[in-house]
Design an enzyme around this catalytic site. Structure first.
Site, PDB file in Angstrom:
ATOM      1  N   GLY A 205      51.711  82.950 -23.208  1.00 47.55           N
ATOM      2  CA  GLY A 205      50.444  82.243 -23.399  1.00 47.55           C
ATOM      3  C   GLY A 205      49.369  83.149 -23.938  1.00 47.55           C
ATOM      4  O   GLY A 205      49.546  84.369 -24.008  1.00 47.55           O
ATOM      5  N   PRO A 206      48.242  82.558 -24.319  1.00 47.66           N
ATOM      6  CA  PRO A 206      47.136  83.337 -24.876  1.00 47.66           C
ATOM      7  C   PRO A 206      46.583  84.332 -23.853  1.00 47.66           C
ATOM      8  O   PRO A 206      46.832  84.168 -22.655  1.00 47.66           O
ATOM      9  CB  PRO A 206      46.070  82.289 -25.211  1.00 47.66           C
ATOM     10  CG  PRO A 206      46.712  80.971 -25.050  1.00 47.66           C
ATOM     11  CD  PRO A 206      47.918  81.142 -24.201  1.00 47.66           C
ATOM     12  N   PRO A 207      45.837  85.326 -24.300  1.00 41.84           N
ATOM     13  CA  PRO A 207      45.270  86.302 -23.382  1.00 41.84           C
ATOM     14  C   PRO A 207      44.314  85.636 -22.380  1.00 41.84           C
ATOM     15  O   PRO A 207      43.636  84.675 -22.729  1.00 41.84           O
ATOM     16  CB  PRO A 207      44.487  87.251 -24.295  1.00 41.84           C
ATOM     17  CG  PRO A 207      44.974  86.998 -25.664  1.00 41.84           C
ATOM     18  CD  PRO A 207      45.505  85.614 -25.703  1.00 41.84           C
ATOM     19  N   GLY A 210      45.795  83.957 -17.119  1.00 43.93           N
ATOM     20  CA  GLY A 210      46.224  84.131 -15.729  1.00 43.93           C
ATOM     21  C   GLY A 210      47.686  84.500 -15.568  1.00 43.93           C
ATOM     22  O   GLY A 210      48.259  84.272 -14.506  1.00 43.93           O
ATOM     23  N   THR A 212      49.061  87.573 -15.479  1.00 39.35           N
ATOM     24  CA  THR A 212      49.156  88.636 -14.491  1.00 39.35           C
ATOM     25  C   THR A 212      48.928  88.090 -13.089  1.00 39.35           C
ATOM     26  O   THR A 212      49.638  88.420 -12.146  1.00 39.35           O
ATOM     27  CB  THR A 212      48.117  89.724 -14.793  1.00 39.35           C
ATOM     28  OG1 THR A 212      48.193  90.047 -16.172  1.00 39.35           O
ATOM     29  CG2 THR A 212      48.349  90.951 -13.972  1.00 39.35           C
ATOM     30  N   HIS A 426      18.982  73.527 -41.463  1.00 40.52           N
ATOM     31  CA  HIS A 426      20.423  73.757 -41.514  1.00 40.52           C
ATOM     32  C   HIS A 426      21.109  73.204 -40.258  1.00 40.52           C
ATOM     33  O   HIS A 426      22.050  72.417 -40.339  1.00 40.52           O
ATOM     34  CB  HIS A 426      20.693  75.264 -41.659  1.00 40.52           C
ATOM     35  CG  HIS A 426      22.128  75.646 -41.705  1.00 40.52           C
ATOM     36  ND1 HIS A 426      22.757  76.044 -42.858  1.00 40.52           N
ATOM     37  CD2 HIS A 426      23.082  75.694 -40.736  1.00 40.52           C
ATOM     38  CE1 HIS A 426      24.023  76.314 -42.604  1.00 40.52           C
ATOM     39  NE2 HIS A 426      24.242  76.115 -41.311  1.00 40.52           N
ATOM     40  N   GLU A 427      20.590  73.573 -39.104  1.00 40.47           N
ATOM     41  CA  GLU A 427      21.213  73.131 -37.850  1.00 40.47           C
ATOM     42  C   GLU A 427      21.060  71.626 -37.665  1.00 40.47           C
ATOM     43  O   GLU A 427      21.984  70.953 -37.218  1.00 40.47           O
ATOM     44  CB  GLU A 427      20.621  73.883 -36.649  1.00 40.47           C
ATOM     45  CG  GLU A 427      20.889  75.379 -36.641  1.00 40.47           C
ATOM     46  CD  GLU A 427      22.369  75.736 -36.796  1.00 40.47           C
ATOM     47  OE1 GLU A 427      23.240  74.945 -36.379  1.00 40.47           O
ATOM     48  OE2 GLU A 427      22.646  76.797 -37.379  1.00 40.47           O
ATOM     49  N   HIS A 430      23.746  69.864 -39.590  1.00 40.37           N
ATOM     50  CA  HIS A 430      25.018  69.764 -38.875  1.00 40.37           C
ATOM     51  C   HIS A 430      24.973  68.618 -37.874  1.00 40.37           C
ATOM     52  O   HIS A 430      25.855  67.757 -37.831  1.00 40.37           O
ATOM     53  CB  HIS A 430      25.287  71.048 -38.072  1.00 40.37           C
ATOM     54  CG  HIS A 430      25.738  72.216 -38.882  1.00 40.37           C
ATOM     55  ND1 HIS A 430      26.831  72.157 -39.718  1.00 40.37           N
ATOM     56  CD2 HIS A 430      25.274  73.488 -38.961  1.00 40.37           C
ATOM     57  CE1 HIS A 430      27.000  73.353 -40.276  1.00 40.37           C
ATOM     58  NE2 HIS A 430      26.057  74.169 -39.841  1.00 40.37           N
ATOM     59  N   ASP A 503      30.376  78.475 -41.675  1.00 39.00           N
ATOM     60  CA  ASP A 503      30.741  77.062 -41.890  1.00 39.00           C
ATOM     61  C   ASP A 503      31.803  76.952 -42.968  1.00 39.00           C
ATOM     62  O   ASP A 503      32.772  76.203 -42.835  1.00 39.00           O
ATOM     63  CB  ASP A 503      29.511  76.255 -42.331  1.00 39.00           C
ATOM     64  CG  ASP A 503      28.392  76.340 -41.313  1.00 39.00           C
ATOM     65  OD1 ASP A 503      28.708  76.545 -40.133  1.00 39.00           O
ATOM     66  OD2 ASP A 503      27.223  76.205 -41.716  1.00 39.00           O
TER      67      ASP A 503
HETATM   68  P1  ADP Z   1      46.501  87.424 -18.625  1.00 38.62           P
HETATM   69  O1  ADP Z   1      47.436  88.294 -17.876  1.00 38.62           O
HETATM   70  O2  ADP Z   1      47.065  86.082 -18.958  1.00 38.62           O
HETATM   71  O3  ADP Z   1      45.894  88.054 -19.838  1.00 38.62           O
HETATM   72  P2  ADP Z   1      44.968  87.653 -16.244  1.00 38.62           P
HETATM   73  O4  ADP Z   1      45.934  87.132 -15.258  1.00 38.62           O
HETATM   74  O5  ADP Z   1      44.821  89.122 -16.313  1.00 38.62           O
HETATM   75  O6  ADP Z   1      45.285  87.081 -17.679  1.00 38.62           O
HETATM   76  O7  ADP Z   1      43.573  86.981 -15.964  1.00 38.62           O
HETATM   77  C1  ADP Z   1      42.373  87.663 -16.131  1.00 38.62           C
HETATM   78  C2  ADP Z   1      41.323  87.128 -15.197  1.00 38.62           C
HETATM   79  O8  ADP Z   1      40.966  85.808 -15.562  1.00 38.62           O
HETATM   80  C3  ADP Z   1      41.802  87.015 -13.776  1.00 38.62           C
HETATM   81  O9  ADP Z   1      41.535  88.174 -13.073  1.00 38.62           O
HETATM   82  C4  ADP Z   1      41.014  85.848 -13.230  1.00 38.62           C
HETATM   83  O10 ADP Z   1      39.768  86.266 -12.748  1.00 38.62           O
HETATM   84  C5  ADP Z   1      40.757  84.995 -14.430  1.00 38.62           C
HETATM   85  N1  ADP Z   1      41.692  83.855 -14.520  1.00 38.62           N
HETATM   86  C6  ADP Z   1      42.521  83.599 -15.555  1.00 38.62           C
HETATM   87  N2  ADP Z   1      43.208  82.468 -15.338  1.00 38.62           N
HETATM   88  C7  ADP Z   1      42.826  81.982 -14.148  1.00 38.62           C
HETATM   89  C8  ADP Z   1      43.184  80.823 -13.371  1.00 38.62           C
HETATM   90  N3  ADP Z   1      44.093  79.948 -13.800  1.00 38.62           N
HETATM   91  N4  ADP Z   1      42.572  80.661 -12.189  1.00 38.62           N
HETATM   92  C9  ADP Z   1      41.661  81.545 -11.747  1.00 38.62           C
HETATM   93  N5  ADP Z   1      41.285  82.639 -12.423  1.00 38.62           N
HETATM   94  C10 ADP Z   1      41.841  82.873 -13.621  1.00 38.62           C
HETATM   95 ZN    ZN Z   2      25.948  76.186 -40.148  1.00 40.08          ZN
END
Ligand code: ADP
Ligand code: ZN
Length: 609
Positions: A205-207, A210, A212, A426-427, A430, A503
């Protein structure tokens, strides 16, 4: 030296070490003879001694000559005198003599080095010690393991702590991982039936979503040790020992089984091996070792390897084949309900003033990851402190979303009257184009306060709920909305500015995707012309078509954007009075909310029409 226990003593301890080092350097650095008592004599005495063949050893230095006489323990020195045939006479006298070997360094450099070197060693030592110390003191619930050859640090973290309940949303992922928790609790249940647990589970999944956290929660729920290491650490920090580190890691894990081994950023070691010679040997060895280790231990040893990545496509197929990381758990960006839940989880830690509408905040933070949401809550708390309040308000939270999206307000940017007017139009452009197209999301807020990100103003659109499907019309309307800012500038001022660069970028990206990926062009039907390579990291696309087709694509994209630009202009021209009125209010107030915007829009103007 005694071991130092209290946190204060170490400083003195370091000073003693540095003194010792400096002392050592001076002792080693000084020439051997200089340490003993030296008697200074005249040059003529030296010459006499040579004539009498009385000299034992001579050392000719840059600025003096040091010598000893036969059968005597004393050392003499004398100055240098112009004496061209000294060497011949010394040779004839049978003395052992040599010229001091000088280093090639300039004297300045060598003195500098003799001062700096001990200093550098001291600092490095101090750093190392203090890091070790903080680790021992800060991480009370983590133990350090001395490990074989690589001396790598591994942590067995306290498994009490993070639970599934701390991870908000992500229900599918949790469900998936619950099975592993169950297995770790009662492996017999599985072995009886003959089922084997997957050795490796890939969290994708994206960075900041959660991953970790989930891995830690699995360990927390199962009450087993948690080994954690990042893939980039393997290849960056421990040059030349990645493979041995993998070996150590698994050796320890097996001793501690059942346990969880978490490898973050596994893509750093697990990238596809492309077989070219210039490849990264280090990484390949590490990867091979990892594969070997994973094959090496039997099923049901109780070692479960969790790994996280945001580039699943780039992983080596050998890593994802059955028997290795064969299970894949997607950890996606949270949806509306998920965002709300995450906000609530993190808001537990802060003091709140009155009722806070997390639903609205979650709606405003569309597309934010869990980490960003946690950051938003913290920004809000910081803002409350900055403003001298004791609790966080709804307004703090809304402002902090903008900070996370657009950066801090830039108080000292001074726009000229004209520039400010252009930005206001401009804004408004939009916002008005968005509002006039039925399928566009309503406007939440318009502001023309410059931000540190460089934005001079922006229009925040918020969807009512999550959208999973977008129609062609909705996409076209989005493009029209992107072009609305520039369109307003053209209509009102008859000139265009650089303010529309972002834009333009977004409109083009969208139009391109419509043509190449969504099959929404007249010509290409359902042919994929681009493939997305980095799904979780911005979604780069690479073309998959001939050069001729590329030309066609460019033409289609251009036409699409042009058409929507014209449409936006038409909308603004038809509503010129509203445009002026709204831009005027925005210019005065600098920020207007969605409600105020709609009030003005639905106000007298429409009645007078
Ligand atoms: P990843 O490993 O996917 O990059 P992490 O697990 O390190 O992301 O998450 C980073 C921080 O974001 C966590 O310490 C937490 O505070 C917050 N976070 C991310 N996802 C959640 C979630 N589903 N629920 C609660 N906190 C989250
Ligand atoms: Zn604009």
């Amino acid at each position: 030296m005694k071991e130092v226990k209290s946190p204060r003593k170490p400083m003195a301890y370091y000073y003693i070490i540095v003194l010792l080092i400096i002392l050592l350097f001076n002792v080693i650095g000084a020439p051997l003879m200089a340490r003993e008592q030296v008697t200074e004599v005249r040059y003529s005495t030296f010459m006499h001694a040579i004539e009498n063949k009385n000299i034992d050893e001579v050392e000719i230095e840059d600025n003096r000559i040091v010598f000893t006489e036969k059968d005597k323990n004393k050392i003499y020195e004398t100055g240098i005198v112009e004496d061209p045939d000294l060497t011949q006479r010394l040779y004839d006298s049978g003395a052992k003599f040599s010229k001091e070997i000088k280093s090639t360094m300039s004297p300045i450099l060598s003195t500098l080095l003799s001062i700096l070197l001990p200093l550098i060693i001291f600092i490095a030592l101090g750093q190392y010690m203090s890091r070790k110390l903080t680790q021992q003191m800060g991480g009370r619930n983590s133990m350090m393991f001395g490990m074989g050859k690589s001396n790598a640090k591994l942590y067995v973290q306290s498994t009490k702590g993070i639970r599934f309940s701390d991870v908000a949303g992500e229900d599918e992922a949790k469900e998936n991982l619950a099975e592993i928790v169950d297995y770790l609790h009662d492996p017999d249940k599985y072995t009886e039936v003959g089922a084997t647990m997957p050795k490796g589970v890939l969290l994708v999944g994206p960075p900041g979503t959660g991953k970790t956290m989930l891995a830690k929660a699995v360990a927390g729920e199962s009450g087993v040790p948690f080994f954690s290491i990042s893939g980039s650490e393997f290849v960056e920090m421990f040059v030349g020992m990645g493979a041995s580190k993998v070996r150590d890691l698994f050796k320890q894990a097996k001793e501690k089984a059942p346990c969880i081994v978490f490898i973050d950023e596994i893509d750093a070691i697990g990238k596809k091996r492309n077989g070219n010679i210039a490849g990264n040997d280090e990484r390949e060895q590490t990867l091979n070792q990892l594969l070997t280790e994973m094959d090496g231990f039997d099923d049901n040893t109780g070692v479960i390897i969790l790994a996280a990545t945001n580039q699943p496509d780039s992983l080596d197929p050998a890593l994802t084949r059955p028997g290795r990381f064969d299970r894949r758990v997607p950890v996606e960006l949270p949806d509306l309900a998920g965002r709300e839940a995450i906000l609530e989880v993190h808001a537990r830690k802060i003091k709140k003033a009155g009722d806070i509408d997390f639903h609205t905040i979650a709606r405003m933070a569309a597309g934010a990851s869990g980490a960003e949401l946690a950051n938003i809550i913290n920004e809000a708390a910081l803002r409350a402190v900055r403003n001298g309040r004791k609790a966080v308000t709804q307004e703090d939270l809304e402002e902090s979303i903008e900070v996370v999206i657009a950066g801090y307000q830039k108080k000292n940017t001074v726009l000229s009257e004209h520039e400010k007017k252009v930005v206001a139009y401009h804004e408004t452009g939009h916002a008005l184009v968005a509002a006039m197209q039925t399928h566009s999301a309503p406007v939440q807020k318009i502001t023309i306060i410059p931000r540190t990100s460089g934005a001079l103003g922006y229009t925040m659109q918020v969807d009512q709920g999550d959208k999973y499907l977008l129609t062609q019309e909705e996409l076209e309307n989005k493009i029209a909305t992107f072009t609305g800012g520039r369109a307003a500038e053209e209509i009102v001022f008859g000139e265009i500015t650089t303010g529309a660069s972002n834009d333009i970028e977004q409109a083009t990206k969208l139009a391109r995707a419509m043509v190449t990926r969504y099959g929404m062009s007249g010509e290409f039907d359902m042919v994929a012309l681009e493939t997305v390579t980095n799904q979780y990291l911005g979604g780069d696309a690479s073309l998959a078509c001939s050069a001729d087709t590329q030309k066609e694509i460019d033409r289609e994209v251009m036409e699409l954007v042009k058409k929507q630009h014209e449409k936006a202009k038409k909308i603004l021209e038809d509503n010129r009075a509203k445009l002026d009125e709204l831009a005027g209010v925005l210019y005065e107030k600098e920020t207007i909310t969605g409600e105020e915007f709609m009030e003005i829009l639905d106000g007298e103007g429409r009645q007078s029409e």
